[in-house]
Design a protein around this motif. Structure first.
Motif, mmCIF file in Angstrom:
data_model
loop_
_atom_site.group_PDB
_atom_site.id
_atom_site.type_symbol
_atom_site.label_atom_id
_atom_site.label_comp_id
_atom_site.label_asym_id
_atom_site.label_seq_id
_atom_site.Cartn_x
_atom_site.Cartn_y
_atom_site.Cartn_z
ATOM 1 N N THR A 72 0.755 -1.017 0.030
ATOM 2 C CA THR A 72 -0.071 0.023 -0.046
ATOM 3 C C THR A 72 0.797 1.319 0.066
ATOM 4 O O THR A 72 0.727 2.266 -0.778
ATOM 5 C CB THR A 72 -1.081 0.042 1.082
ATOM 6 N N SER A 73 1.904 1.203 0.572
ATOM 7 C CA SER A 73 2.815 2.572 0.763
ATOM 8 C C SER A 73 3.497 2.770 -0.623
ATOM 9 O O SER A 73 3.884 3.907 -0.703
ATOM 10 C CB SER A 73 4.029 2.222 1.810
ATOM 11 N N LEU A 74 3.523 1.803 -1.443
ATOM 12 C CA LEU A 74 4.018 2.163 -2.541
ATOM 13 C C LEU A 74 2.817 2.714 -3.959
ATOM 14 O O LEU A 74 3.218 2.915 -4.997
ATOM 15 C CB LEU A 74 4.744 0.997 -3.184
ATOM 16 N N HIS A 75 1.614 2.587 -3.622
ATOM 17 C CA HIS A 75 0.726 2.792 -4.621
ATOM 18 C C HIS A 75 0.795 3.993 -5.480
ATOM 19 O O HIS A 75 0.529 4.079 -6.479
ATOM 20 C CB HIS A 75 -0.945 2.401 -3.983
ATOM 21 N N VAL A 76 0.712 5.127 -4.526
ATOM 22 C CA VAL A 76 0.608 6.311 -5.374
ATOM 23 C C VAL A 76 1.869 6.325 -6.002
ATOM 24 O O VAL A 76 1.741 7.211 -7.262
ATOM 25 C CB VAL A 76 0.682 7.560 -4.128
ATOM 26 N N SER A 77 2.871 6.590 -5.779
ATOM 27 C CA SER A 77 4.288 6.610 -6.542
ATOM 28 C C SER A 77 4.266 5.654 -7.757
ATOM 29 O O SER A 77 4.559 6.015 -8.860
ATOM 30 C CB SER A 77 5.582 6.310 -5.633
ATOM 31 N N THR A 78 3.768 4.294 -7.603
ATOM 32 C CA THR A 78 3.774 3.560 -8.806
ATOM 33 C C THR A 78 2.597 3.878 -9.682
ATOM 34 O O THR A 78 2.804 4.112 -10.935
ATOM 35 C CB THR A 78 3.372 1.890 -8.501
ATOM 36 N N PRO A 94 -6.305 -0.377 -0.367
ATOM 37 C CA PRO A 94 -6.739 1.004 -0.435
ATOM 38 C C PRO A 94 -5.758 1.878 -1.519
ATOM 39 O O PRO A 94 -4.762 1.475 -1.703
ATOM 40 C CB PRO A 94 -6.771 1.601 0.985
ATOM 41 N N ILE A 95 -6.344 2.912 -1.828
ATOM 42 C CA ILE A 95 -5.758 3.651 -2.687
ATOM 43 C C ILE A 95 -4.127 4.167 -2.180
ATOM 44 O O ILE A 95 -3.142 4.066 -3.099
ATOM 45 C CB ILE A 95 -6.447 4.720 -3.059
ATOM 46 N N SER A 96 -4.120 4.360 -0.818
ATOM 47 C CA SER A 96 -2.783 4.665 -0.184
ATOM 48 C C SER A 96 -3.008 4.571 1.227
ATOM 49 O O SER A 96 -4.179 4.101 1.560
ATOM 50 C CB SER A 96 -2.557 6.018 -0.682
ATOM 51 N N HIS A 97 -2.140 4.707 2.055
ATOM 52 C CA HIS A 97 -2.138 4.537 3.560
ATOM 53 C C HIS A 97 -1.931 6.290 3.935
ATOM 54 O O HIS A 97 -2.097 6.376 5.390
ATOM 55 C CB HIS A 97 -0.752 3.953 4.127
ATOM 56 N N THR A 98 -1.978 7.087 3.142
ATOM 57 C CA THR A 98 -1.644 8.499 3.684
ATOM 58 C C THR A 98 -2.337 9.259 2.493
ATOM 59 O O THR A 98 -2.419 9.012 1.355
ATOM 60 C CB THR A 98 -0.454 8.885 4.064
ATOM 61 N N GLN A 99 -2.635 10.598 2.846
ATOM 62 C CA GLN A 99 -3.238 11.461 1.736
ATOM 63 C C GLN A 99 -2.196 12.069 0.680
ATOM 64 O O GLN A 99 -2.523 12.699 -0.227
ATOM 65 C CB GLN A 99 -4.140 12.483 2.473
ATOM 66 N N ALA A 100 -0.916 11.984 1.298
ATOM 67 C CA ALA A 100 0.157 12.695 0.317
ATOM 68 C C ALA A 100 0.231 12.302 -1.088
ATOM 69 O O ALA A 100 0.208 10.912 -1.245
ATOM 70 C CB ALA A 100 1.614 12.296 1.079
ATOM 71 N N GLY A 101 0.142 13.038 -1.714
ATOM 72 C CA GLY A 101 0.284 12.791 -3.223
ATOM 73 C C GLY A 101 -1.041 12.211 -4.051
ATOM 74 O O GLY A 101 -1.151 12.122 -5.213
ATOM 75 N N ILE A 102 -2.242 12.278 -3.085
ATOM 76 C CA ILE A 102 -3.374 11.647 -3.657
ATOM 77 C C ILE A 102 -4.160 12.937 -4.704
ATOM 78 O O ILE A 102 -4.326 12.468 -5.773
ATOM 79 C CB ILE A 102 -4.479 11.350 -2.791
ATOM 80 N N ASP A 103 -4.161 13.998 -4.240
ATOM 81 C CA ASP A 103 -4.557 14.926 -5.146
ATOM 82 C C ASP A 103 -3.790 15.222 -6.442
ATOM 83 O O ASP A 103 -4.437 15.303 -7.430
ATOM 84 C CB ASP A 103 -4.747 16.236 -4.359
ATOM 85 N N ALA A 104 -2.666 15.114 -6.454
ATOM 86 C CA ALA A 104 -1.511 15.166 -7.479
ATOM 87 C C ALA A 104 -1.887 13.937 -8.571
ATOM 88 O O ALA A 104 -1.918 14.203 -9.789
ATOM 89 C CB ALA A 104 -0.365 15.432 -7.132
ATOM 90 N N LEU A 105 -2.074 12.991 -8.002
ATOM 91 C CA LEU A 105 -2.227 11.702 -8.577
ATOM 92 C C LEU A 105 -3.607 11.869 -9.503
ATOM 93 O O LEU A 105 -3.634 11.683 -10.627
ATOM 94 C CB LEU A 105 -2.207 10.631 -7.684
ATOM 95 N N LEU A 106 -4.545 12.467 -8.875
ATOM 96 C CA LEU A 106 -5.828 12.517 -9.466
ATOM 97 C C LEU A 106 -5.858 13.475 -10.545
ATOM 98 O O LEU A 106 -6.681 13.548 -11.635
ATOM 99 C CB LEU A 106 -6.810 12.793 -8.295
#
Length: 331
Positions: A72-78, A94-106
């Motif tokens: 999970t901790s690698l989901h957003v960067s991948t 889940p999409i990630s374990h933290t909100q960091a980087g989620i908005d930029a990804l979307l």
């Protein structure tokens, strides 16, 4: 279509086999160089997929779709790397374990017109699809409470490995029962809309010798149902997965392990609702892959998209925050 699966744990291997069963032929994988367990060795000996040990090199082959099945901790960067390589993305929950980087990804996915599909496969359970239709019809009347329970003994998930080493048990990999078992949180959002407020007790029992939460009771307030509770644990023997939704005209009761859905009227009359065909767990995974592929081909966004995945993450993180603070948290 060309597929790339990042991660060859149990879920990555399942998706690989399911893509083949749907007629896919171009399926490569990315894996780490750490030693393989017995199921992985058997998988690679049988299927002999094209293997990459470097994500950048794999993405240079221009896959059409990337399935993110690593911790999970690698989901957003991948996922961001895949989007930038012009691929659509299926990311395991889940999409990630933290909100960091989620908005930029979307934002990047939206700008590049790429799909992000979050793998909450219980939305494809035939009985839960019926339950959703019943709730939307208003047949239960005014809802007043819903109780969701999911418990399963973590050491029994993958008996061939040390349960303390898997991502589900490790905080550094984004584990913990609230995030890993967030299917119920997704169902709550799907059934009732995103909650407005949450209170919770999230704890580590110490029984399993892991460093993450293994037991939680979460209470949500939603517009459609004012009192929704979710009990999640890594401790239950035998496993349990069920819900009861109560309204002014009766109850709706689902039990996953018994494969039953019952509508109980206010006078106690019971209607047992049967699926249209024999249910097998892998059908849900097949259905979500079909949905993902169809969304790509039609150029439409899925119901379980990145924004929905972000909302479920906010519910999970809100529950943890409420537990730490000992008070209700607005979502």
């Amino acid at each position: 279509m060309k597929f790339l699966i990042v991660g060859t744990g149990s879920i990555g291997r399942r998706h690989f086999k399911n893509i083949l069963s749907l007629g896919g032929h171009h399926v490569a994988v990315v894996r780490s160089k750490r030693n393989m367990d017995a199921p992985q060795r058997e998988f690679f000996a049988k299927y002999r997929p094209q293997v990459f040990y470097n994500l950048k090199a794999a993405l240079a082959k221009k896959p059409d779709a990337v399935l993110v099945c690593n911790p999970t901790s690698l989901h957003v960067s991948t996922a961001r790397a895949a989007i930038r390589a012009d691929a659509h993305v299926f990311v395991e929950k889940p999409i990630s374990h933290t909100q960091a980087g989620i908005d930029a990804l979307l934002r990047e996915a939206r700008e590049r017109k790429k799909i992000i599909y979050v793998g909450y496969h219980f939305r494809h359970h035939p009985l839960l699809k019926i339950a959703k239709r019943i709730l939307d019809s208003g047949k239960l009347g005014r809802l007043h409470a819903a109780r969701f329970v999911t418990g399963e003994y973590l050491p029994g998930w993958h008996p061939w490995e040390n349960h303390r080493m898997g991502y589900a048990a490790r905080s550094d990999l984004g584990g913990g029962v609230v995030l890993t078992q967030s299917h119920d949180l997704d169902l709550i959002q799907w059934f009732f809309g995103k909650p407005k407020r949450v209170t919770a007790v999230v704890r580590n029992s110490g029984i399993l010798g892991i460093d993450t939460d293994d037991n939680a009771v979460i209470m949500f307030a939603t517009k459609a149902c004012p009192l929704v509770t979710s009990h999640l644990d890594y401790l239950a023997k035998p496993p349990v997965k069920q819900f009861i939704i109560s309204g002014s005209r009766g109850n709706l009761e689902w039990d996953y392990h018994r494969n039953t859905l019952r509508a109980v009227s206010e006078k106690g009359a019971i209607q047992s609702i049967k699926p249209s065909h024999r249910f097998e767990r892998n059908q849900m995974y097949i259905a979500e892959l079909k949905d993902f592929i169809q969304c790509i081909r039609r150029g439409v966004q899925p119901a379980s998209d990145g924004y929905s995945g972000r909302s479920v993450l906010e519910m999970a993180l809100g529950a943890k925050e409420a537990s730490r603070k000992g008070c209700a948290v607005n979502l």
